[in-house]
Write a protein that holds these residues in place. Structure first.
Motif, PDB file in Angstrom:
ATOM      1  N   LYS A 260      -6.487   0.174  15.069  1.00  0.00           N
ATOM      2  CA  LYS A 260      -7.093   0.838  13.904  1.00  0.00           C
ATOM      3  C   LYS A 260      -6.351   0.390  12.644  1.00  0.00           C
ATOM      4  N   VAL A 261      -7.105  -0.121  11.672  1.00  0.00           N
ATOM      5  CA  VAL A 261      -6.468  -0.598  10.436  1.00  0.00           C
ATOM      6  C   VAL A 261      -7.198  -0.010   9.228  1.00  0.00           C
ATOM      7  N   VAL A 262      -6.415   0.493   8.266  1.00  0.00           N
ATOM      8  CA  VAL A 262      -6.985   0.901   6.979  1.00  0.00           C
ATOM      9  C   VAL A 262      -6.542  -0.128   5.943  1.00  0.00           C
ATOM     10  N   VAL A 263      -7.512  -0.696   5.241  1.00  0.00           N
ATOM     11  CA  VAL A 263      -7.204  -1.637   4.168  1.00  0.00           C
ATOM     12  C   VAL A 263      -7.386  -0.894   2.847  1.00  0.00           C
ATOM     13  N   ILE A 264      -6.350  -0.891   2.021  1.00  0.00           N
ATOM     14  CA  ILE A 264      -6.445  -0.234   0.707  1.00  0.00           C
ATOM     15  C   ILE A 264      -6.817  -1.296  -0.317  1.00  0.00           C
ATOM     16  N   GLY A 265      -8.025  -1.203  -0.873  1.00  0.00           N
ATOM     17  CA  GLY A 265      -8.471  -2.153  -1.887  1.00  0.00           C
ATOM     18  C   GLY A 265      -9.624  -3.007  -1.390  1.00  0.00           C
ATOM     19  N   GLY A 266     -10.721  -2.958  -2.137  1.00  0.00           N
ATOM     20  CA  GLY A 266     -11.903  -3.750  -1.790  1.00  0.00           C
ATOM     21  C   GLY A 266     -12.117  -4.880  -2.769  1.00  0.00           C
ATOM     22  N   GLY A 267     -11.018  -5.544  -3.188  1.00  0.00           N
ATOM     23  CA  GLY A 267     -11.125  -6.788  -3.943  1.00  0.00           C
ATOM     24  C   GLY A 267     -11.266  -7.929  -2.944  1.00  0.00           C
TER      25      GLY A 267
ATOM     26  N   PRO B 110       7.381  -1.114   9.436  1.00  0.00           N
ATOM     27  CA  PRO B 110       6.437  -1.053  10.561  1.00  0.00           C
ATOM     28  C   PRO B 110       5.144  -0.315  10.189  1.00  0.00           C
ATOM     29  N   GLY B 111       4.023  -0.972  10.453  1.00  0.00           N
ATOM     30  CA  GLY B 111       2.723  -0.357  10.192  1.00  0.00           C
ATOM     31  C   GLY B 111       2.200  -0.548   8.785  1.00  0.00           C
ATOM     32  N   PHE B 112       2.983  -1.174   7.904  1.00  0.00           N
ATOM     33  CA  PHE B 112       2.558  -1.313   6.498  1.00  0.00           C
ATOM     34  C   PHE B 112       2.628  -2.784   6.074  1.00  0.00           C
ATOM     35  N   VAL B 113       1.439  -3.384   5.928  1.00  0.00           N
ATOM     36  CA  VAL B 113       1.363  -4.804   5.566  1.00  0.00           C
ATOM     37  C   VAL B 113       1.025  -4.929   4.081  1.00  0.00           C
ATOM     38  N   THR B 114       1.794  -5.744   3.395  1.00  0.00           N
ATOM     39  CA  THR B 114       1.550  -5.992   1.972  1.00  0.00           C
ATOM     40  C   THR B 114       0.832  -7.328   1.807  1.00  0.00           C
ATOM     41  N   ALA B 115      -0.212  -7.333   0.977  1.00  0.00           N
ATOM     42  CA  ALA B 115      -0.885  -8.591   0.618  1.00  0.00           C
ATOM     43  C   ALA B 115      -1.174  -8.513  -0.877  1.00  0.00           C
ATOM     44  N   GLY B 116      -0.166  -8.852  -1.672  1.00  0.00           N
ATOM     45  CA  GLY B 116      -0.324  -8.692  -3.122  1.00  0.00           C
ATOM     46  C   GLY B 116       0.584  -9.615  -3.910  1.00  0.00           C
ATOM     47  N   GLY B 117       0.443  -9.554  -5.237  1.00  0.00           N
ATOM     48  CA  GLY B 117       1.302 -10.342  -6.120  1.00  0.00           C
ATOM     49  C   GLY B 117       0.903 -11.801  -6.202  1.00  0.00           C
ATOM     50  N   PHE B 118      -0.414 -12.038  -6.287  1.00  0.00           N
ATOM     51  CA  PHE B 118      -0.914 -13.417  -6.212  1.00  0.00           C
ATOM     52  C   PHE B 118      -0.938 -14.144  -7.551  1.00  0.00           C
TER      53      PHE B 118
ATOM     54  N   GLY C  12      -9.688  13.161   2.602  1.00  0.00           N
ATOM     55  CA  GLY C  12      -9.015  13.543   3.848  1.00  0.00           C
ATOM     56  C   GLY C  12      -8.149  12.417   4.407  1.00  0.00           C
ATOM     57  N   ARG C  13      -7.609  12.685   5.619  1.00  0.00           N
ATOM     58  CA  ARG C  13      -6.659  11.749   6.239  1.00  0.00           C
ATOM     59  C   ARG C  13      -7.351  10.710   7.098  1.00  0.00           C
ATOM     60  N   LEU C  14      -6.750   9.535   7.143  1.00  0.00           N
ATOM     61  CA  LEU C  14      -7.200   8.511   8.097  1.00  0.00           C
ATOM     62  C   LEU C  14      -5.966   8.021   8.833  1.00  0.00           C
ATOM     63  N   GLU C  15      -5.935   8.213  10.140  1.00  0.00           N
ATOM     64  CA  GLU C  15      -4.798   7.696  10.901  1.00  0.00           C
ATOM     65  C   GLU C  15      -5.048   6.229  11.240  1.00  0.00           C
ATOM     66  N   ALA C  16      -3.979   5.469  11.353  1.00  0.00           N
ATOM     67  CA  ALA C  16      -4.149   4.039  11.624  1.00  0.00           C
ATOM     68  C   ALA C  16      -2.900   3.460  12.264  1.00  0.00           C
ATOM     69  N   ASP C  17      -3.092   2.381  13.040  1.00  0.00           N
ATOM     70  CA  ASP C  17      -1.937   1.649  13.578  1.00  0.00           C
ATOM     71  C   ASP C  17      -1.284   0.826  12.470  1.00  0.00           C
TER      72      ASP C  17
END
Ligand SMILES: Cc1cc2nc3c(=O)[nH]c(=O)nc-3n(C[C@H](O)[C@H](O)[C@H](O)COP(=O)(O)OP(=O)(O)OC[C@H]3O[C@@H](n4cnc5c(N)ncnc54)[C@H](O)[C@@H]3O)c2cc1C
Length: 388
Positions: A2-9, A331-339, A189-194
């Motif tokens: 289960k993955v939550v992606v923050i940001g729809g760019g 752990p559990g938090f992937v960053t994809a930013g600063g481009f 509300g909350r969304l749980e994710a791996d």
């Protein structure tokens, strides 16, 4: 998974698509509408002429996707390969460009170094006397970021991604020890994710701070204008950049041109540390005047009869070395930013990297240390020189 992606760019959408394609159960939370932030404000440039191995490799991997985007996703993104022409006014900058060409050609990029008289072969409107040299690659070009976002959004929906627009993430959830990220709190509300992926563009620093993390990603305001030049800019003119003044232009439709830049000659205010929620999204009249004057100093198209059609400002998300951070920060938090100014074009490769980090534990595409935030502590990072 289960993955939550923050940001729809473009970065969040590409990541969501890559994750879903590998079997992930993916939800994208976008606080506004898809592709409406930095992605919508980009110049759409796509190039492999970077000065560091990691940025060149991200480009090579991404170009494969941009070239076949219509076959893959059924959307014509208006990809035009007019090339990129970088120009140097000093010997030192020309030498740096030549080093870059060596690095690029070693990796199979068809770029070449140009002595001043050769510049006219690729752009006869440039005042070659102003420059000591340049570089050109025919493989570079540009595409329409709106269409690319739409293509990825449709592909995400087809791959089963749940897309929640108008859904802001307001907190990051951690486990009882506070060591691992286990989900997000949204306005609904909350969304749980791996795993949670921070693809929040200029807000990435703020989102990281919700997880108690400090990342050196800062929003910087950048401006663009569309003009109808006195002398039409033909469609085959490359995306042409004067690295010294930091100004550039490229053809738009029907002889129009897109102009941009932010160097000392054109700046009208301190655009560093802009607030992504409240910065001025219009281009400044003074900036447009300065940019036109500067660009008309090195090319012949933008005489006094040039008409300004429209302009806008957007945000780069920059790191101190102009390379992105793509890593599992905790752990559990992937960053994809600063481009910086290359997040649109590097989005396809980034999506793949994010999926590799989550499914395989490490990326196969590039040296992970080059995109890790640890480089700012160890001092191992290299600065990207080919930026505007
Ligand atoms: C003037 C200008 C010219 C550019 N030219 C180029 C170019 O030629 N080539 C190139 O490759 N790049 C270019 N760029 C850079 C490029 O636009 C960006 O690097 C790229 O769009 C970044 O995409 P992103 O998905 O990371 O960020 P964004 O498109 O900004 O998307 C981030 C999304 O996250 C959402 N978000 C933020 N916080 C939250 C939250 N708490 N909850 C939910 N959602 C949230 C935002 O609403 C936003 O939609 C340019 C940028 C500008 C401003």
């Amino acid at each position: 998974m289960k993955v939550v992606v923050i940001g729809g760019g473009i970065v969040g959408l590409s990541s969501a698509h890559a994750l879903a394609s590998r079997g992930g159960d993916v939800t994208v939370c976008e606080k506004r509408s898809l592709g409406s932030a930095s992605t919508a404000r980009s110049a759409g440039g796509i190039r492999s002429q970077f000065s560091t191995p990691v940025n060149i490799d991200l480009s090579i991997e991404s170009v494969v996707v941009w070239e076949s985007f219509e076959e893959r996703f059924g959307v014509d993104i208006g990809y035009r390969r007019a090339g990129y022409l970088f120009l140097a006014r000093s010997e030192a900058r020309a030498e740096a460009l030549e080093d870059g060409v060596r690095l690029q050609t070693d990796r199979g990029v068809p770029s070449e170094f140009l002595e001043a008289p050769d510049i006219a072969r690729y752009n006869s409107h440039v005042d070659a006397d102003s420059f000591v040299g340049g570089t050109y690659s025919p493989g570079d070009g540009f595409a329409d970021p709106h269409l690319a976002s739409q293509g990825y959004a449709t592909a995400c929906a087809d791959a089963g991604v749940e897309i929640r627009t108008n859904t802001a993430v307001i907190d990051i959830l951690t486990d009882a020890d506070g060591d691992s990220v286990v989900g997000v709190e949204t306005e609904d509300g909350r969304l749980e994710a791996d795993f949670v992926v921070n693809a929040a563009g200029p807000w990435a620093g703020r989102v990281a701070s919700m997880a108690g993390l400090e990342l050196p990603i800062v929003p910087k305001r950048r401006q663009i204008a569309i003009v109808s030049p006195e002398k039409a800019v033909p469609a085959d003119v490359p995306f042409t950049i004067d690295l010294e003044s930091g100004t550039y232009y490229r053809p738009e439709r029907d002889g129009d041109a897109l102009i941009g830049g932010h160097g000392a000659e054109v700046a009208t205010r301190d655009d560093a540390q802009a607030n992504p929620d409240s910065y001025c999204k219009s281009a400044d009249f003074e900036w447009i005047a300065n940019a036109l004057e500067t660009i008309s100093g090195w090319t012949t198209c933008f005489g006094p009869e040039t008409r300004v059609k429209r302009g806008w400002a957007g945000l780069y998300a920059v790191t101190p070395d102009d390379h992105a951070i793509v890593e599992e920060t905790v752990p559990g938090f992937v960053t994809a930013g600063g481009f910086s100014g290359h997040g649109f074009q590097h989005a396809p490769a980034t999506g793949k990297l994010v999926a590799e980090l989550i499914f395989d534990g490490e990326p196969s595409l590039v040296d992970p240390s080059a995109l890790s935030s640890e480089r700012f502590e160890t001092g191992d990072g290299r600065i990207e020189r080919n930026v505007v």
